[in-house]
Design a protein around this motif. Structure first.
Motif, PDB file in Angstrom:
ATOM      1  N   UNK A  82       0.701  -1.030  -0.027  1.00 52.33           N
ATOM      2  CA  UNK A  82      -0.018  -0.156   0.018  1.00 52.33           C
ATOM      3  C   UNK A  82       0.903   1.358   0.070  1.00 52.33           C
ATOM      4  N   UNK A  83       0.390   2.530  -0.340  1.00 57.47           N
ATOM      5  CA  UNK A  83       0.709   3.676  -0.218  1.00 57.47           C
ATOM      6  C   UNK A  83       1.273   4.206   0.957  1.00 57.47           C
ATOM      7  N   UNK A  84       0.454   4.104   2.012  1.00 61.23           N
ATOM      8  CA  UNK A  84       0.768   4.653   3.169  1.00 61.23           C
ATOM      9  C   UNK A  84       0.675   3.671   4.461  1.00 61.23           C
ATOM     10  N   UNK A 121      -6.869  -0.543   5.071  1.00 62.10           N
ATOM     11  CA  UNK A 121      -6.576  -0.973   3.873  1.00 62.10           C
ATOM     12  C   UNK A 121      -7.170  -0.543   2.838  1.00 62.10           C
ATOM     13  N   UNK A 122      -8.790  -0.483   2.905  1.00 62.11           N
ATOM     14  CA  UNK A 122      -9.509  -0.114   1.849  1.00 62.11           C
ATOM     15  C   UNK A 122      -9.092   1.493   1.484  1.00 62.11           C
ATOM     16  N   UNK A 123      -8.359   2.231   2.286  1.00 60.41           N
ATOM     17  CA  UNK A 123      -7.891   3.355   1.768  1.00 60.41           C
ATOM     18  C   UNK A 123      -6.291   3.480   1.609  1.00 60.41           C
ATOM     19  N   UNK A 124      -5.761   2.321   1.022  1.00 60.34           N
ATOM     20  CA  UNK A 124      -4.532   2.354   0.762  1.00 60.34           C
ATOM     21  C   UNK A 124      -3.609   2.508   1.831  1.00 60.34           C
ATOM     22  N   UNK A 200      -6.899   7.957  12.406  1.00 59.18           N
ATOM     23  CA  UNK A 200      -5.912   7.339  11.818  1.00 59.18           C
ATOM     24  C   UNK A 200      -5.648   8.117  10.576  1.00 59.18           C
ATOM     25  N   UNK A 201      -6.779   8.044   9.680  1.00 57.15           N
ATOM     26  CA  UNK A 201      -6.593   8.546   8.147  1.00 57.15           C
ATOM     27  C   UNK A 201      -6.309  10.142   8.309  1.00 57.15           C
ATOM     28  N   UNK A 202      -6.875  10.824   9.147  1.00 56.60           N
ATOM     29  CA  UNK A 202      -6.621  12.241   9.349  1.00 56.60           C
ATOM     30  C   UNK A 202      -5.214  12.771   9.494  1.00 56.60           C
ATOM     31  N   UNK A 203      -4.273  11.731  10.088  1.00 58.23           N
ATOM     32  CA  UNK A 203      -2.912  11.921  10.258  1.00 58.23           C
ATOM     33  C   UNK A 203      -2.158  11.603   8.815  1.00 58.23           C
ATOM     34  N   UNK A 204      -2.645  10.879   7.996  1.00 58.80           N
ATOM     35  CA  UNK A 204      -1.932  10.523   6.675  1.00 58.80           C
ATOM     36  C   UNK A 204      -1.847  11.691   5.742  1.00 58.80           C
ATOM     37  N   UNK A 205      -1.022  11.413   4.851  1.00 59.83           N
ATOM     38  CA  UNK A 205      -0.900  12.545   3.676  1.00 59.83           C
ATOM     39  C   UNK A 205      -2.055  12.463   2.871  1.00 59.83           C
ATOM     40  N   UNK A 236     -10.818  -5.370  -3.710  1.00 60.82           N
ATOM     41  CA  UNK A 236      -9.706  -4.654  -4.082  1.00 60.82           C
ATOM     42  C   UNK A 236     -10.186  -4.238  -5.766  1.00 60.82           C
ATOM     43  N   UNK A 237     -10.411  -2.869  -5.927  1.00 65.17           N
ATOM     44  CA  UNK A 237     -10.720  -2.295  -7.198  1.00 65.17           C
ATOM     45  C   UNK A 237     -12.276  -2.473  -7.346  1.00 65.17           C
TER      46      UNK A 237
END
Length: 264
Positions: A82-84, A121-124, A200-205, A236-237
């Protein structure tokens, strides 16, 4: 008038000064007054997350090695494709209060609050915990406490290099191909809110990656609510389920209408 009541503790000598008891109408008025401030707080939190998404990054130049359940892993491996990557340093090792039966009480409270990682995971995004305990000790602890998040063993100076050698903390990383960047770090009381998927998502880029967010141009964003799913049903996708799109559209419209009515 102000009510007084015992605080419920045995042997207590003092009374607790509680708020006044009022009518349902007065209670509703007080709630509406506070709601204005709570909405302002939510908007300020969203603005802070938007600013966080614009923070500069720093490249991770060193290579790090972790012990995993099946094999050794690099920091790049921890992304799991994943990217993050969100990395929480949990204290479970000799010298920590509770060892060897338990991890640190504070870190254990954080672990108890972690939502199902399928939503991240669904948000990469991948979430992992790291400690200096061995994989056998970590597996035993996870089984006892019912924890399921990925948990790796630190084998080098990763903790010291990323500000989690002497205290807990949460680091965030972004992967661009084979390159890894550190994008954010939070510790102390900032860690108290961790565990919730949204926090958690709010602290990711990349943030929550929903269309309402104020993100830099080109960042991935999808319609609000549409990517949500049962944690055992993500594929996925996959395109959003048509029925869920209908249901969420109706719910969002009702919410927006109610919010607009409150402004008039």
């Amino acid at each position: 008038m102000t009510n007084s009541t015992d605080n419920g503790q045995k042997g207590s000598q003092s009374a607790m000064n509680t708020p006044p008891i009022v009518s349902p109408q007065a209670w509703e008025a007080a709630r509406e007054e506070l709601l204005v401030k709570e909405k302002a707080h939510s908007h300020a939190r969203d603005a802070l997350a938007a600013e966080r998404r614009r923070m500069p990054w720093t490249a991770v130049e060193r290579e790090y090695v972790f012990d995993g359940p099946a094999r050794k892993a690099s920091l790049l491996d921890l992304f799991d494709g994943r990217r993050q990557l969100i990395v929480y340093r949990a204290f479970f090792e000799p010298g920590v209060f509770g060892w060897p039966d338990h991890a640190c009480r504070g870190c254990s409270m954080v672990a108890d609050q972690v939502a199902h990682v399928a939503h991240l995971n669904a948000r990469d995004t991948t979430l992992v915990f790291i400690s200096r305990a061995s994989q056998a000790e970590i597996a035993r602890l996870k089984s006892r406490m019912g924890w399921t998040m990925p948990w790796f063993t630190i084998t080098d100076n990763f903790d010291a290099d990323f500000d989690v050698g002497e205290w807990h903390g949460t680091n965030v990383f972004y992967r661009d191909g084979e390159r890894v960047f550190r994008t954010y770090f939070v510790n102390n009381r900032g860690d108290e809110q961790m565990g919730n998927t949204w926090n958690y998502l709010d602290i990711t880029p990349l943030g929550r990656q929903e269309v309402w967010e104020n993100s830099p141009e080109g960042y991935p964003q999808t319609p609000t609510y549409k990517w949500w799913n049962w944690h055992d049903s993500y594929v996925a996708d996959a395109v959003p389920d048509k029925k869920w799109v209908e249901v969420s559209d109706i719910g969002e419209a009702a919410f927006r209408n109610q919010d607009d009515a409150g402004k008039s």
